[in-house]
Design a protein around this motif. Structure first.
Motif, PDB file in Angstrom:
ATOM      1  N   GLU A   9      26.708 -14.122  -2.489  1.00  0.00           N
ATOM      2  CA  GLU A   9      26.735 -15.588  -2.571  1.00  0.00           C
ATOM      3  C   GLU A   9      27.089 -16.208  -1.221  1.00  0.00           C
ATOM      4  OE1 GLU A   9      26.576 -19.469  -4.283  1.00  0.00           O
ATOM      5  OE2 GLU A   9      25.646 -17.549  -4.741  1.00  0.00           O
ATOM      6  N   ASP A  10      28.068 -15.622  -0.519  1.00  0.00           N
ATOM      7  CA  ASP A  10      28.457 -16.178   0.774  1.00  0.00           C
ATOM      8  C   ASP A  10      27.332 -16.038   1.800  1.00  0.00           C
ATOM      9  OD1 ASP A  10      30.913 -17.341   2.211  1.00  0.00           O
ATOM     10  OD2 ASP A  10      30.173 -15.808   3.604  1.00  0.00           O
ATOM     11  N   ILE A  11      26.671 -14.907   1.811  1.00  0.00           N
ATOM     12  CA  ILE A  11      25.545 -14.704   2.740  1.00  0.00           C
ATOM     13  C   ILE A  11      24.447 -15.717   2.453  1.00  0.00           C
ATOM     14  CG2 ILE A  11      23.663 -13.109   3.332  1.00  0.00           C
ATOM     15  CD1 ILE A  11      25.726 -10.803   3.016  1.00  0.00           C
ATOM     16  N   ARG A  12      24.157 -15.946   1.190  1.00  0.00           N
ATOM     17  CA  ARG A  12      23.110 -16.908   0.819  1.00  0.00           C
ATOM     18  C   ARG A  12      23.472 -18.329   1.242  1.00  0.00           C
ATOM     19  NH1 ARG A  12      22.168 -20.590  -2.748  1.00  0.00           N
ATOM     20  NH2 ARG A  12      24.041 -20.214  -3.948  1.00  0.00           N
ATOM     21  N   VAL A  13      24.698 -18.732   0.943  1.00  0.00           N
ATOM     22  CA  VAL A  13      25.133 -20.105   1.221  1.00  0.00           C
ATOM     23  C   VAL A  13      25.326 -20.338   2.724  1.00  0.00           C
ATOM     24  CG1 VAL A  13      27.064 -21.724   0.927  1.00  0.00           C
ATOM     25  CG2 VAL A  13      26.174 -20.469  -1.042  1.00  0.00           C
ATOM     26  N   GLU A  14      25.992 -19.420   3.389  1.00  0.00           N
ATOM     27  CA  GLU A  14      26.393 -19.645   4.787  1.00  0.00           C
ATOM     28  C   GLU A  14      25.295 -19.400   5.816  1.00  0.00           C
ATOM     29  OE1 GLU A  14      29.165 -21.111   5.738  1.00  0.00           O
ATOM     30  OE2 GLU A  14      29.778 -21.253   3.652  1.00  0.00           O
ATOM     31  N   ILE A  15      24.442 -18.396   5.587  1.00  0.00           N
ATOM     32  CA  ILE A  15      23.411 -18.107   6.596  1.00  0.00           C
ATOM     33  C   ILE A  15      22.014 -18.005   6.004  1.00  0.00           C
ATOM     34  CG2 ILE A  15      25.042 -17.036   8.205  1.00  0.00           C
ATOM     35  CD1 ILE A  15      23.929 -14.290   7.303  1.00  0.00           C
ATOM     36  N   GLY A  16      21.856 -18.363   4.745  1.00  0.00           N
ATOM     37  CA  GLY A  16      20.539 -18.373   4.125  1.00  0.00           C
ATOM     38  C   GLY A  16      19.842 -17.017   4.121  1.00  0.00           C
ATOM     39  N   ASN A  17      20.627 -15.944   3.993  1.00  0.00           N
ATOM     40  CA  ASN A  17      20.092 -14.570   3.984  1.00  0.00           C
ATOM     41  C   ASN A  17      19.331 -14.221   5.262  1.00  0.00           C
ATOM     42  OD1 ASN A  17      21.179 -14.221   1.441  1.00  0.00           O
ATOM     43  ND2 ASN A  17      19.231 -14.296   0.376  1.00  0.00           N
ATOM     44  N   ASN A  18      19.671 -14.863   6.366  1.00  0.00           N
ATOM     45  CA  ASN A  18      18.984 -14.599   7.634  1.00  0.00           C
ATOM     46  C   ASN A  18      19.096 -13.114   7.978  1.00  0.00           C
ATOM     47  OD1 ASN A  18      18.358 -14.278  10.416  1.00  0.00           O
ATOM     48  ND2 ASN A  18      18.701 -16.457  10.739  1.00  0.00           N
ATOM     49  N   PRO A  19      17.976 -12.383   8.011  1.00  0.00           N
ATOM     50  CA  PRO A  19      18.015 -10.934   8.196  1.00  0.00           C
ATOM     51  C   PRO A  19      18.433 -10.504   9.594  1.00  0.00           C
ATOM     52  CG  PRO A  19      15.744 -11.702   8.183  1.00  0.00           C
ATOM     53  CD  PRO A  19      16.615 -12.878   7.838  1.00  0.00           C
ATOM     54  N   ASP A  20      18.406 -11.415  10.553  1.00  0.00           N
ATOM     55  CA  ASP A  20      18.700 -11.061  11.945  1.00  0.00           C
ATOM     56  C   ASP A  20      20.187 -11.052  12.287  1.00  0.00           C
ATOM     57  OD1 ASP A  20      15.965 -10.865  12.389  1.00  0.00           O
ATOM     58  OD2 ASP A  20      15.815 -12.993  12.900  1.00  0.00           O
ATOM     59  N   PHE A  21      21.029 -11.579  11.418  1.00  0.00           N
ATOM     60  CA  PHE A  21      22.466 -11.586  11.689  1.00  0.00           C
ATOM     61  C   PHE A  21      23.002 -10.158  11.627  1.00  0.00           C
ATOM     62  CE2 PHE A  21      22.213 -16.008  11.417  1.00  0.00           C
ATOM     63  CZ  PHE A  21      23.442 -16.596  11.673  1.00  0.00           C
ATOM     64  N   THR A  22      23.915  -9.827  12.553  1.00  0.00           N
ATOM     65  CA  THR A  22      24.598  -8.536  12.489  1.00  0.00           C
ATOM     66  C   THR A  22      25.865  -8.700  11.664  1.00  0.00           C
ATOM     67  OG1 THR A  22      25.797  -8.959  14.554  1.00  0.00           O
ATOM     68  CG2 THR A  22      23.712  -7.729  14.712  1.00  0.00           C
ATOM     69  N   ILE A  23      26.339  -7.585  11.116  1.00  0.00           N
ATOM     70  CA  ILE A  23      27.535  -7.607  10.276  1.00  0.00           C
ATOM     71  C   ILE A  23      28.684  -6.999  11.076  1.00  0.00           C
ATOM     72  CG2 ILE A  23      28.562  -6.874   8.103  1.00  0.00           C
ATOM     73  CD1 ILE A  23      25.695  -6.677   6.994  1.00  0.00           C
ATOM     74  N   ASN A  24      29.768  -7.759  11.179  1.00  0.00           N
ATOM     75  CA  ASN A  24      30.899  -7.375  12.015  1.00  0.00           C
ATOM     76  C   ASN A  24      32.210  -7.496  11.253  1.00  0.00           C
ATOM     77  OD1 ASN A  24      29.568  -7.455  14.964  1.00  0.00           O
ATOM     78  ND2 ASN A  24      28.706  -9.059  13.694  1.00  0.00           N
ATOM     79  N   ALA A  25      33.132  -6.607  11.568  1.00  0.00           N
ATOM     80  CA  ALA A  25      34.491  -6.717  11.028  1.00  0.00           C
ATOM     81  C   ALA A  25      35.304  -7.538  12.016  1.00  0.00           C
ATOM     82  CB  ALA A  25      35.110  -5.337  10.869  1.00  0.00           C
ATOM     83  N   MET A  26      36.083  -8.473  11.509  1.00  0.00           N
ATOM     84  CA  MET A  26      37.003  -9.223  12.357  1.00  0.00           C
ATOM     85  C   MET A  26      38.414  -8.933  11.869  1.00  0.00           C
ATOM     86  SD  MET A  26      37.393 -13.237  13.394  1.00  0.00           S
ATOM     87  CE  MET A  26      35.860 -13.282  14.312  1.00  0.00           C
TER      88      MET A  26
END
Length: 121
Positions: A9-26
């Motif tokens: 849900e957060d991926i859909r709402v915040e970045i629109g499932n943009n496939p190019d974003f990388t996933i990072n731990a903060m």
């Protein structure tokens, strides 16, 4: 505690499932002057994931590889899980010492095309 369905849900709402974003731990750490505050402690690209059906967890992992996991690679797998699996907890495996870390929340950097999973050690 965050579940796979929260992540989706957060991926859909915040970045629109943009496939190019990388996933990072903060990493967030407690402020030595005020333990109620969390401060930035660094970040690292995450590299892979596995579904631990016995433990009912999605384990997102850091292994030091230069290949950083993308939203496109993750989302195509987790969107097809059935509702039971959607309720598995999302956890991070950073190293042998910190191999089952609770996810605190999510964030993004539109400019850097980074999606963040917040953790505290």
């Amino acid at each position: 505690m965050k579940f796979i369905i929260d992540l989706i849900e957060d991926i859909r709402v915040e970045i629109g499932n943009n496939p190019d974003f990388t996933i990072n731990a903060m990493l967030l750490k407690e402020d030595v002057n005020d333990p109620q505050k969390l401060i930035y402690g660094g970040e690292a690209g995450l590299n892979s994931f596995t579904l631990d059906e016995a433990g009912r967890k999605l384990m997102i992992k850091f292994n030091g590889s230069t290949e950083i996991l993308t939203i496109g690679e993750l989302i195509k797998h987790i969107l097809i899980y059935d509702m039971d699996k959607m309720m598995y907890e999302a956890r991070l495996n950073i190293n042998h010492q910190h191999n089952d870390i609770e996810v605190l929340g999510f964030g993004k950097s539109i400019e850097e095309k980074k999606y963040f999973i917040f953790i505290k050690l």
